[in-house]
Design a protein around this motif. Structure first.
Motif, PDB file in Angstrom:
ATOM      1  N   ASP A   1       0.797  -1.233   0.000  1.00 17.96           N
ATOM      2  CA  ASP A   1       0.000   0.000   0.000  1.00 17.96           C
ATOM      3  C   ASP A   1       0.833   1.288   0.000  1.00 17.96           C
ATOM      4  OD1 ASP A   1      -2.341   1.380  -0.206  1.00 17.96           O
ATOM      5  OD2 ASP A   1      -3.112   0.881   1.779  1.00 17.96           O
TER       6      ASP A   1
ATOM      7  N   LYS B   1      -5.007  -6.835   3.805  1.00 19.50           N
ATOM      8  CA  LYS B   1      -5.582  -5.491   3.609  1.00 19.50           C
ATOM      9  C   LYS B   1      -5.227  -4.952   2.226  1.00 19.50           C
ATOM     10  CE  LYS B   1      -5.556  -4.063   8.447  1.00 19.50           C
ATOM     11  NZ  LYS B   1      -4.390  -4.220   9.321  1.00 19.50           N
TER      12      LYS B   1
ATOM     13  N   LYS C   1      -7.990  -4.260  -0.606  1.00 14.49           N
ATOM     14  CA  LYS C   1      -8.163  -2.853  -1.000  1.00 14.49           C
ATOM     15  C   LYS C   1      -8.065  -2.677  -2.515  1.00 14.49           C
ATOM     16  CE  LYS C   1      -6.321   1.773  -0.004  1.00 14.49           C
ATOM     17  NZ  LYS C   1      -5.337   2.515   0.805  1.00 14.49           N
TER      18      LYS C   1
END
Length: 158
Positions: free
Chosen positions: A43, A81, A85
Motif C-alpha cells: 500500500d 488489507k 483494497k
C-alpha cells in the motif's frame, strides 16, 4: 551484500506463507512459468502501481500459464488489507525475515535522502517451467514493467 541470482541458474527454493494462509512452495510450481517479484511495502504508491499492473494483466499471464507471486517483508494481515483494497488476484507472500529476498539478492543497501538502510530493492525474477531463472530485472521502474514481463514470457515460450 547478497549477490543477485544470475540468469540461467536454478531459482533458489522457498516455502512462504501466502496472504490467504496457505504455504506456497516454489517446487510445487514446477512446470509453470513464475513471475516472482519483490517489492518494499504494501500500500505504498510504487508498490500499489506495480501490483495493480500485474492484477490488470492477470488474464493474459494466466492464459500463458504464468503464476505471479508478490513478495515483501510485510506480515499476513498487511497483505490481506493490501490485497482486498486493490482486489489483487495473485498471492502475496510473507518474507518477514527477508531470507528469500536475500537468496535472490533483492535485500540490499538502500540510500534514501542520504539515510542508508537495508531493504527490498524492487526486482522481478522470471522463472521458467524447469525452475531456472530466465530473466532478472534488478531495479524495476514500475511504468511499463508489466509489458516487459509479458514480452519476456512470450520470448520464453517462443
Amino acid at each position: 551484500m547478497a549477490e543477485w541470482v544470475e540468469e540461467g541458474s536454478k531459482a533458489p527454493s522457498f516455502t512462504l506463507l501466502s496472504d490467504d494462509g496457505t504455504k506456497i512452495k516454489l517446487a510445487d510450481l514446477k512446470g509453470s512459468i513464475v513471475v516472482l517479484y519483490f517489492y518494499p511495502k504494501d500500500d505504498t504508491p510504487g508498490c500499489t502501481k506495480e501490483a495493480c499492473a500485474f492484477r490488470d494483466r492477470q488474464s493474459e499471464l494466466t492464459q500463458q500459464g504464468v503464476k505471479v507471486l508478490g513478495v515483501s517483508p510485510d506480515d499476513q494481515d498487511s497483505h490481506v488489507k493490501f490485497r482486498d483494497k486493490f482486489q489483487l488476484n495473485f498471492p502475496l507472500l510473507v518474507d518477514k525475515d527477508h531470507k528469500v529476498a536475500e537468496k535472490y539478492g533483492a535485500w540490499r543497501e538502500k540510500n534514501m535522502y542520504g539515510k542508508v538502510s537495508m531493504g527490498i530493492q524492487r526486482s522481478t525474477f522470471l522463472i521458467d517451467a524447469d525452475g531456472k531463472i530466465a530473466k532478472v530485472w534488478k531495479r524495476v521502474q514500475v511504468d511499463g514493467h508489466d509489458a516487459k514481463v509479458l514480452e519476456a514470457v512470450a520470448k520464453l515460450q517462443g
